[in-house]
Motif scaffolding. Structure first.
Motif, PDB file in Angstrom:
ATOM      1  N   ARG A 217      38.177  40.306  32.331  1.00  0.00           N
ATOM      2  CA  ARG A 217      39.593  40.594  32.547  1.00  0.00           C
ATOM      3  C   ARG A 217      39.845  39.872  34.317  1.00  0.00           C
ATOM      4  O   ARG A 217      38.795  39.861  35.274  1.00  0.00           O
ATOM      5  CB  ARG A 217      39.278  42.161  33.705  1.00  0.00           C
ATOM      6  N   LEU A 218      41.117  38.999  34.238  1.00  0.00           N
ATOM      7  CA  LEU A 218      41.462  38.288  35.308  1.00  0.00           C
ATOM      8  C   LEU A 218      41.307  38.849  36.928  1.00  0.00           C
ATOM      9  O   LEU A 218      42.218  39.939  36.970  1.00  0.00           O
ATOM     10  CB  LEU A 218      43.040  37.762  35.428  1.00  0.00           C
ATOM     11  N   PRO A 219      40.975  38.468  37.396  1.00  0.00           N
ATOM     12  CA  PRO A 219      40.927  39.062  39.039  1.00  0.00           C
ATOM     13  C   PRO A 219      42.278  38.865  39.958  1.00  0.00           C
ATOM     14  O   PRO A 219      42.037  39.350  40.719  1.00  0.00           O
ATOM     15  CB  PRO A 219      39.343  38.821  39.815  1.00  0.00           C
ATOM     16  N   LEU A 220      43.419  38.070  38.903  1.00  0.00           N
ATOM     17  CA  LEU A 220      44.171  37.476  39.889  1.00  0.00           C
ATOM     18  C   LEU A 220      45.166  37.529  38.804  1.00  0.00           C
ATOM     19  O   LEU A 220      45.374  36.827  37.737  1.00  0.00           O
ATOM     20  CB  LEU A 220      44.298  36.360  40.427  1.00  0.00           C
ATOM     21  N   THR A 221      46.212  37.027  39.084  1.00  0.00           N
ATOM     22  CA  THR A 221      47.758  36.435  38.245  1.00  0.00           C
ATOM     23  C   THR A 221      47.687  35.832  38.504  1.00  0.00           C
ATOM     24  O   THR A 221      47.162  33.889  38.917  1.00  0.00           O
ATOM     25  CB  THR A 221      48.776  37.218  39.549  1.00  0.00           C
ATOM     26  N   PHE A 222      47.745  34.819  36.815  1.00  0.00           N
ATOM     27  CA  PHE A 222      48.021  33.499  37.224  1.00  0.00           C
ATOM     28  C   PHE A 222      49.149  33.352  36.548  1.00  0.00           C
ATOM     29  O   PHE A 222      50.601  33.614  35.803  1.00  0.00           O
ATOM     30  CB  PHE A 222      47.520  33.131  35.769  1.00  0.00           C
ATOM     31  N   TYR A 223      49.948  32.743  37.510  1.00  0.00           N
ATOM     32  CA  TYR A 223      51.668  32.939  37.216  1.00  0.00           C
ATOM     33  C   TYR A 223      52.471  31.501  36.528  1.00  0.00           C
ATOM     34  O   TYR A 223      51.223  30.358  35.899  1.00  0.00           O
ATOM     35  CB  TYR A 223      52.370  32.062  38.667  1.00  0.00           C
ATOM     36  N   ARG A 224      53.766  31.770  36.175  1.00  0.00           N
ATOM     37  CA  ARG A 224      53.501  30.458  34.979  1.00  0.00           C
ATOM     38  C   ARG A 224      54.266  29.108  35.940  1.00  0.00           C
ATOM     39  O   ARG A 224      53.682  28.396  35.093  1.00  0.00           O
ATOM     40  CB  ARG A 224      54.996  30.756  34.155  1.00  0.00           C
ATOM     41  N   SER A 225      54.242  28.849  37.199  1.00  0.00           N
ATOM     42  CA  SER A 225      54.456  28.067  37.993  1.00  0.00           C
ATOM     43  C   SER A 225      54.665  28.803  39.307  1.00  0.00           C
ATOM     44  O   SER A 225      54.891  29.400  40.029  1.00  0.00           O
ATOM     45  CB  SER A 225      56.509  27.892  37.807  1.00  0.00           C
ATOM     46  N   ALA A 226      54.237  27.874  40.080  1.00  0.00           N
ATOM     47  CA  ALA A 226      53.831  27.571  41.638  1.00  0.00           C
ATOM     48  C   ALA A 226      55.389  28.019  41.911  1.00  0.00           C
ATOM     49  O   ALA A 226      55.599  28.405  43.684  1.00  0.00           O
ATOM     50  CB  ALA A 226      53.697  26.257  42.710  1.00  0.00           C
ATOM     51  N   THR A 241      51.387  38.355  44.261  1.00  0.00           N
ATOM     52  CA  THR A 241      50.417  39.332  43.552  1.00  0.00           C
ATOM     53  C   THR A 241      50.552  39.971  42.656  1.00  0.00           C
ATOM     54  O   THR A 241      52.040  40.546  42.972  1.00  0.00           O
ATOM     55  CB  THR A 241      49.151  40.304  44.825  1.00  0.00           C
ATOM     56  N   TYR A 242      50.413  41.023  41.958  1.00  0.00           N
ATOM     57  CA  TYR A 242      50.515  42.112  40.948  1.00  0.00           C
ATOM     58  C   TYR A 242      51.123  43.054  41.652  1.00  0.00           C
ATOM     59  O   TYR A 242      52.395  43.764  41.015  1.00  0.00           O
ATOM     60  CB  TYR A 242      49.212  42.467  39.901  1.00  0.00           C
ATOM     61  N   ARG A 243      50.682  43.488  42.613  1.00  0.00           N
ATOM     62  CA  ARG A 243      51.839  44.825  43.390  1.00  0.00           C
ATOM     63  C   ARG A 243      52.240  44.442  43.989  1.00  0.00           C
ATOM     64  O   ARG A 243      53.909  45.288  43.712  1.00  0.00           O
ATOM     65  CB  ARG A 243      50.686  44.620  45.181  1.00  0.00           C
ATOM     66  N   TYR A 251      49.182  35.060  33.151  1.00  0.00           N
ATOM     67  CA  TYR A 251      48.626  36.199  32.624  1.00  0.00           C
ATOM     68  C   TYR A 251      48.597  37.168  33.615  1.00  0.00           C
ATOM     69  O   TYR A 251      48.419  36.512  34.309  1.00  0.00           O
ATOM     70  CB  TYR A 251      47.356  35.585  32.305  1.00  0.00           C
ATOM     71  N   PRO A 252      48.281  38.138  33.359  1.00  0.00           N
ATOM     72  CA  PRO A 252      48.767  39.444  34.378  1.00  0.00           C
ATOM     73  C   PRO A 252      47.024  39.780  35.013  1.00  0.00           C
ATOM     74  O   PRO A 252      46.469  39.065  34.175  1.00  0.00           O
ATOM     75  CB  PRO A 252      49.137  40.969  33.940  1.00  0.00           C
ATOM     76  N   PHE A 253      47.366  40.078  36.151  1.00  0.00           N
ATOM     77  CA  PHE A 253      45.964  40.872  36.583  1.00  0.00           C
ATOM     78  C   PHE A 253      45.972  41.813  35.906  1.00  0.00           C
ATOM     79  O   PHE A 253      46.427  42.563  35.338  1.00  0.00           O
ATOM     80  CB  PHE A 253      46.770  41.329  38.462  1.00  0.00           C
ATOM     81  N   GLY A 254      43.991  41.630  35.488  1.00  0.00           N
ATOM     82  CA  GLY A 254      44.067  42.669  34.704  1.00  0.00           C
ATOM     83  C   GLY A 254      43.759  42.656  33.299  1.00  0.00           C
ATOM     84  O   GLY A 254      43.305  43.245  32.848  1.00  0.00           O
ATOM     85  N   TYR A 255      44.071  41.067  32.813  1.00  0.00           N
ATOM     86  CA  TYR A 255      44.105  40.555  31.202  1.00  0.00           C
ATOM     87  C   TYR A 255      42.937  40.279  30.929  1.00  0.00           C
ATOM     88  O   TYR A 255      42.196  39.696  31.529  1.00  0.00           O
ATOM     89  CB  TYR A 255      45.576  39.569  31.486  1.00  0.00           C
ATOM     90  N   GLY A 309      59.303  50.612  49.811  1.00  0.00           N
ATOM     91  CA  GLY A 309      58.304  49.602  49.982  1.00  0.00           C
ATOM     92  C   GLY A 309      57.071  49.737  48.701  1.00  0.00           C
ATOM     93  O   GLY A 309      55.640  49.440  49.967  1.00  0.00           O
ATOM     94  N   ALA A 310      56.506  51.155  48.296  1.00  0.00           N
ATOM     95  CA  ALA A 310      55.911  50.815  47.945  1.00  0.00           C
ATOM     96  C   ALA A 310      55.833  49.804  46.870  1.00  0.00           C
ATOM     97  O   ALA A 310      56.944  49.255  46.375  1.00  0.00           O
ATOM     98  CB  ALA A 310      55.708  52.728  47.091  1.00  0.00           C
ATOM     99  N   PRO A 311      53.858  49.508  46.332  1.00  0.00           N
ATOM    100  CA  PRO A 311      54.003  48.353  45.174  1.00  0.00           C
ATOM    101  C   PRO A 311      53.991  48.785  44.204  1.00  0.00           C
ATOM    102  O   PRO A 311      54.351  49.801  44.147  1.00  0.00           O
ATOM    103  CB  PRO A 311      52.348  48.284  45.476  1.00  0.00           C
ATOM    104  N   ARG A 312      54.788  47.415  43.381  1.00  0.00           N
ATOM    105  CA  ARG A 312      54.448  48.186  41.986  1.00  0.00           C
ATOM    106  C   ARG A 312      53.789  49.040  40.566  1.00  0.00           C
ATOM    107  O   ARG A 312      54.615  50.063  40.650  1.00  0.00           O
ATOM    108  CB  ARG A 312      55.517  46.647  41.056  1.00  0.00           C
ATOM    109  N   HIS A 313      52.413  48.570  41.697  1.00  0.00           N
ATOM    110  CA  HIS A 313      51.256  49.423  40.716  1.00  0.00           C
ATOM    111  C   HIS A 313      49.957  48.968  41.539  1.00  0.00           C
ATOM    112  O   HIS A 313      50.127  47.884  41.851  1.00  0.00           O
ATOM    113  CB  HIS A 313      51.447  50.077  39.292  1.00  0.00           C
TER     114      HIS A 313
END
Length: 391
Positions: A217-226, A241-243, A251-255, A309-313
């Motif tokens: 599982r991915l330990p980081l987020t793969f973004y579509r572009s910088a 970050t995913y938070r 590809y999301p974190f944890g994917y 101010g809380a993270p998305r999750h």
């Protein structure tokens, strides 16, 4: 002083007082064909390369050549070469390398036309990825990346390989996120191998052959572009970050994918409401509904949607479980007070009153993934508020 046929040395593991050393190679090189050449020297420390007393590659003090340019060599004369190199550390293997003018993509394309399957290893090396570096290459600003795309020559070749009509499996060798958008749309398989070490080729071959089901599982987020991210000079967390990232990731974190499928149901909390600072427990039934044995990484996420101010999750726990085809098992997590807490602007940590969203599944909540793994959501009510230790 000694004479060698090639510029190559392996110092191995000398005594500690001998680990800082340097060497100078002098000699001659005759080009097999006329044209533009680039010279590199692989090793664990700095080096310089001179051709006919002209410095063409300089990596003596930086993590990447501060001078790196091509030199035109003729095939009817002998050119003088000098290499100066140093060793700093416990070991070093040094070797001179150069590129030939006529070597391009055609040998790889010819091999692909005669193959049933193409496995294309691409990505970045540790020469590009790191802090405080002076990388001089497109897509980089010093040690910072201004592009998350594959290097242009790699992208060009992979598209040409795909055009042969043969199936192409992309194997990524890298230590950070890559925006492989074209590959995602056009290739049948992408394998993230990271820096796999000496047995990496064997592991990738066994994975492609189906000897085991993937479960990474991915330990980081793969973004579509910088361009989806704030400037690297902005050290805030907003949009990172995913938070805190609100865009659509590649590809999301944890994917991660699997050769089988998993189903989540019968989820329950030991307590649907707790006092701030207390803990509770969540359990869920995980079933392998596919036809192959496989491992699933069960992930627990917590969000506080009503708290400013809380993270998305946030990932609050994970467990790797091995399930045979048709097997099911209960997986349980403790949800500590820290997982339900937030950090205020003053740096203090507290558990605020209100609603908490609990998600248990094969990936993040609210993120579409190309897999049949699902998840379950539960609601938890926090009564009162309480400060807790920061660490």
């Amino acid at each position: 002083m000694r004479a060698d046929a090639n510029v190559m040395v392996r110092w191995g593991w000398p005594d500690r007082e001998q680990r800082n050393a340097s060497t100078r190679w002098t000699g001659f090189v005759k080009a097999p064909e006329a044209g533009e050449y680039r010279f590199r020297y692989t090793g664990d420390a700095g080096y310089r390369v001179y051709i006919d007393e002209v410095l063409i590659a300089d990596m003596w003090d930086g993590a990447w050549p501060t001078s790196d340019r091509s030199v035109r060599l003729s095939d009817d004369k002998v050119h003088a070469i000098r290499v100066e190199a140093q060793q700093i550390g416990a070991r070093a293997t040094h070797r001179l390398q150069w590129s030939r003018p006529s070597v391009g993509d055609e040998p790889a394309l010819a091999a692909a036309r005669d193959a049933d399957l193409v496995v294309f290893a691409a990505g970045l090396t540790s020469k590009f990825e790191g802090e405080e570096m002076s990388v001089q290459a497109p897509g980089f600003a010093g040690g910072d990346r201004t592009s998350l795309d594959l290097p242009a020559p790699q992208q060009k070749l992979i598209e040409a390989l795909h055009a042969t009509g043969k199936p192409v499996v992309l194997v990524l060798i890298n230590g950070s996120a890559m925006s492989v958008n074209w590959a995602d749309q056009n290739l049948p398989a992408i394998i993230e191998a990271w820096y796999p070490g000496g047995d990496g080729g064997q592991a990738v071959a066994e994975l492609i052959a189906g000897d085991f089901s993937p479960s990474g599982r991915l330990p980081l987020t793969f973004y579509r572009s910088a361009d989806d991210l704030p400037a690297f000079t902005d050290y805030g967390m907003t949009g990172r970050t995913y938070r805190y990232f609100h865009g659509e990731p590649l590809y999301p974190f944890g994917y991660g994918l699997s050769y089988t499928r998993f189903r989540y149901d019968q989820a329950r909390l030991d307590h649907n409401s707790i006092a701030a600072g207390e803990t509770t427990r969540v359990s869920v039934q995980v079933a392998n509904t596919g036809e192959r044995d496989g491992e699933e990484v069960v992930q627990l996420y917590v969000s506080r949607p009503d708290v400013d101010g809380a993270p998305r999750h946030s990932l609050a726990g994970f467990q790797r479980v091995m399930l045979k085809a048709g097997e099911s098992r209960e997986v349980a997590f403790e949800i500590p007070a820290r997982a339900l807490s937030v950090v205020g602007e003053d740096g203090g940590r507290s558990v605020p009153a209100g609603h908490a969203r609990i998600w248990v599944g094969g990936g993040q909540p609210d993120v579409a993934v190309d897999r049949e793994s699902s998840g379950v959501e539960l609601d938890l009510t926090i009564i009162g508020a309480r400060s807790i230790p920061a660490f």
